[in-house]
Write an enzyme that holds these catalytic residues in place. Structure first.
Site, PDB file in Angstrom:
ATOM      1  N   GLU A  41      -2.489  77.276  -1.079  1.00  0.00           N
ATOM      2  CA  GLU A  41      -3.172  78.551  -1.313  1.00  0.00           C
ATOM      3  C   GLU A  41      -4.564  78.551  -0.677  1.00  0.00           C
ATOM      4  O   GLU A  41      -4.953  79.502   0.015  1.00  0.00           O
ATOM      5  CB  GLU A  41      -3.282  78.806  -2.822  1.00  0.00           C
ATOM      6  CG  GLU A  41      -3.929  80.129  -3.188  1.00  0.00           C
ATOM      7  CD  GLU A  41      -3.077  81.330  -2.782  1.00  0.00           C
ATOM      8  OE1 GLU A  41      -2.032  81.533  -3.395  1.00  0.00           O
ATOM      9  OE2 GLU A  41      -3.462  82.050  -1.845  1.00  0.00           O
TER      10      GLU A  41
ATOM     11  N   SER B 151       2.773  87.566  -2.330  1.00  0.00           N
ATOM     12  CA  SER B 151       1.735  88.544  -2.022  1.00  0.00           C
ATOM     13  C   SER B 151       0.417  87.848  -1.778  1.00  0.00           C
ATOM     14  O   SER B 151      -0.593  88.488  -1.559  1.00  0.00           O
ATOM     15  CB  SER B 151       1.597  89.538  -3.166  1.00  0.00           C
ATOM     16  OG  SER B 151       1.270  88.845  -4.337  1.00  0.00           O
TER      17      SER B 151
ATOM     18  N   ASP C 294      -5.778  80.953   2.329  1.00  0.00           N
ATOM     19  CA  ASP C 294      -6.854  81.918   2.094  1.00  0.00           C
ATOM     20  C   ASP C 294      -8.016  81.737   3.069  1.00  0.00           C
ATOM     21  O   ASP C 294      -8.562  82.713   3.578  1.00  0.00           O
ATOM     22  CB  ASP C 294      -7.361  81.803   0.646  1.00  0.00           C
ATOM     23  CG  ASP C 294      -6.271  82.123  -0.378  1.00  0.00           C
ATOM     24  OD1 ASP C 294      -5.175  82.539   0.041  1.00  0.00           O
ATOM     25  OD2 ASP C 294      -6.518  81.951  -1.591  1.00  0.00           O
TER      26      ASP C 294
END
Ligand SMILES: *[C@@H]1O[C@H](CO)[C@@H](O)[C@H](O)[C@H]1NC(C)=O
Ligand SMILES: *[C@@H]1O[C@H](CO)[C@@H](O)[C@H](O)[C@H]1NC(C)=O
Length: 582
Positions: free
Chosen positions: A292, A497, A296
């Protein structure tokens, strides 16, 4: 799920005699309660009486309604005060508790031999350390040990707690008590790189979007899809912040590899700066690189060209029972100049968190919005079944997307249509209606139109959702097959998402760069602009696809706003024109 009506029941419970002096007997009233242990947790046993709890107490803010009014005043394009964001001191005037609230709560604590320390810039949150036996007496609670079956961790919580009747209106909530949250990074796994394209796919190419974008989304794909410029930003004050939780670390070497391959036009040394909250770290060992966190940072640094990007790593030392979600906002609220954009790809289900806490957190997003920060969250990965797919009998709204003061971002994927690339809803894109917040005025028309036209006046999915709740997501962006590097390996991130706020965050950050360069304020809280006519028409309406879950087809995407893809995906030049025209 705990219904609001149950929580509003105020059963009278009397304080055990002997814990308070008879002259100062407090009559306790149930303040928050759950009917049962939430799914995913089980009772392990009683908590040891001497275990010290770090309890946090929120005091009622002196004038949140006033702050909300100012937030809309500075964020609504038609207002003469548009863009006149508030200072730290101005916001704190609304957020600080009234002196009588501070006095009442401190007197109650002192009477129980406790002393609190303030833990938020405005003093609306205070902390006390209390052993379990004392906390049970103080709050008429039954703190017990619960197993979090998903993570294997144990938490100490209570199914209900009470506060003295005379503190109603002064004390907002005590935490952690009835919150049983599982905050998840909204990107489950990295999958091996996809096999090479087949012949049949080759008619997929559009004139501008690279042919391979359906299987491997890269910065070039997002730039082409949304018209995101690659020219470097110029404004050093325009900071884009990316939050990281639960030991997800962002790796600098992986970012370099990523940029060399996908942004050869950028200096290879381009990177993010690190900020830490709650003893957060950013271990650079390749084995510690987080999927993640790398996703990001890669897609913010790699798309928001030249925008100063900050990775905020929130450590384990949070004690806030919600993985530092509260702490990071208090931290940023304490800054004289908070970042212009904050993007977060973590979330939970709304019903896992106590109503009071969800509402309190939502107010913190309003505080930052009033200061001029655009707050973006991914909407979740489980379609209508919540932040991650799960069994459910009614649709599960996600947290914090149900909060009206932030921008919730859903996900799309690419499909070929007549040789052109078009976007359709990604089936995992969470969306729906909050059970905790009513529909805000800025989206009322959009939501009503959807319910009347597409849900046939509410007969479709009847009984599965709350038609008077805040609808989410607000917008969407591509969220499928993102190529990333993690710990030296390359793969694609599927079915999440997580990636969607990134394209959006980069677009907003680059828009802010242009605005600031022209001497204009940053966009701040986006929704009133996005739902206005010029805002909505600057987005590509996504009208196909659904978000199934809970053994249903979910909601269908439709013309205009829908609870799968929101108002649609960004078109940079149209959004820039709309923003400059305000
Ligand atoms: C954005 O909108 C403009 C104006 O309608 C259009 O010409 C352009 O192709 C759009 N850009 C993208 C990337 O779709
Ligand atoms: C539905 O939403 C409204 C507005 O937030 C709220 O007042 C009501 O309690 C909700 N109903 C349920 C059953 O959650």
């Amino acid at each position: 799920m705990v219904s609001l009506s149950f929580l509003r029941l105020t059963a009278l419970v009397f304080a055990c005699t002997g814990i308070v002096s008879p002259t100062l007997a407090y009559i306790l009233q149930v303040h928050e309660a759950r009917e049962r242990i939430p799914a995913g947790f089980s009772l392990h046993g009683a908590a040891s009486p001497d275990t010290v709890l770090d309890l946090r107490i929120a005091l009622v803010q002196s004038d949140f309604a006033g702050l909300e009014e100012r937030l809309y005043d500075v964020s609504t394009p038609s207002s003469t005060n548009y863009g006149k964001h508030l200072s730290k001191a101005e916001v704190e005037q609304y957020v600080a508790p009234k002196p009588e609230s501070v006095t009442a709560v401190n007197a109650w604590l002192a009477n129980n031999g406790l002393r609190a320390t303030p833990i938020s810039p405005a003093g609306d949150w205070i902390a006390v350390q209390v052993p379990v036996n004392k906390a049970n007496e103080l709050l008429g609670a039954h703190f017990s040990v619960f197993n979090d079956e998903k993570t294997g961790h144990q938490v100490i919580r209570t199914l209900s707690y009470s506060i003295p009747a005379e503190l109603k209106g002064h004390l907002d909530l005590v935490h952690p008590t009835t919150t049983f949250a599982d905050i998840q990074p909204l990107v489950p796994v990295i999958s091996p790189r996809h096999k090479s394209r087949t012949q049949a796919d080759s008619n997929f190419a559009a004139d501008t979007v690279p042919a391979s974008c359906d299987e491997e989304a890269t910065p070039a794909c997002l730039q082409a899809l949304y018209g995101i410029p690659s020219t470097p930003a110029t404004q050093s004050s325009n900071v884009l912040a990316v939050s990281g939780f639960i030991d997800q670390f962002a790796n600098q070497v992986d970012l370099q590899t990523f940029l060399k391959r996908f942004r050869p036009d950028m200096p290879p040394s381009t990177t993010f700066t690190l900020q830490t909250v709650d003893s957060g770290q950013n271990d650079q060992d390749p084995s510690e690189a987080g999927v993640e966190a790398n996703l990001d940072t890669s897609y913010t640094v790699g798309l928001a060209t030249g925008v100063p990007t900050r990775f905020i790593s929130v450590g384990d030392n949070t004690q806030d029972g919600i993985f530092g979600f509260l702490d990071i906002i208090h931290f940023l609220s304490g800054e004289t100049t908070p970042p212009h954009v904050l993007t977060t790809s973590y979330g939970a289900n709304e019903d896992e968190i106590s109503v009071n806490l969800v509402q309190n957190l939502c107010k913190t997003y309003a505080q930052l919005g009033a200061r001029g920060t655009s707050i973006l969250f991914s909407s979740g990965d489980g379609g209508v079944s919540g932040s991650q797919a799960s069994g459910c009998s009614t649709f599960v709204p996600t947290f914090p997307s149900g909060c009206p003061f932030l921008t919730s971002v859903g996900a799309t994927q690419l499909i070929a249509a007549s040789g052109l690339v078009t976007e359709t809803a990604a089936s995992f894109s969470s969306g729906g209606f909050s059970n905790y917040f009513p529909t805000p005025a800025y989206q009322q028309t959009a939501v009503d139109t959807y319910i009347v036209k597409t849900l046939e006046g509410g007969t479709v999915n009847k009984g599965m959702f709350n038609a008077s709740g805040r609808g989410f997501p607000d917008v969407s962006a591509l969220g499928v097959n993102f190529v990333i590097d993690v710990g030296g390996d390359t793969g694609t991130v599927d079915g999440t998402s997580a990636s969607s706020p990134l394209g959006e965050a980069a677009v907003i950050a680059l828009l802010n760069d242009r605005l600031v360069a022209e001497g204009k304020p940053p966009l701040g809280f986006l929704n009133p602009l996005l739902y206005s006519e010029p805002g909505a028409s600057a987005l590509n309406d996504v009208t196909t696809g659904t978000n199934p879950g809970c053994s249903s087809a979910g909601f269908p995407a439709a013309q205009g706003w829908d609870p799968v893809t929101g108002l649609g995906t960004p078109n940079f030049s149209k959004l820039l024109a709309a923003a400059l025209a305000v």
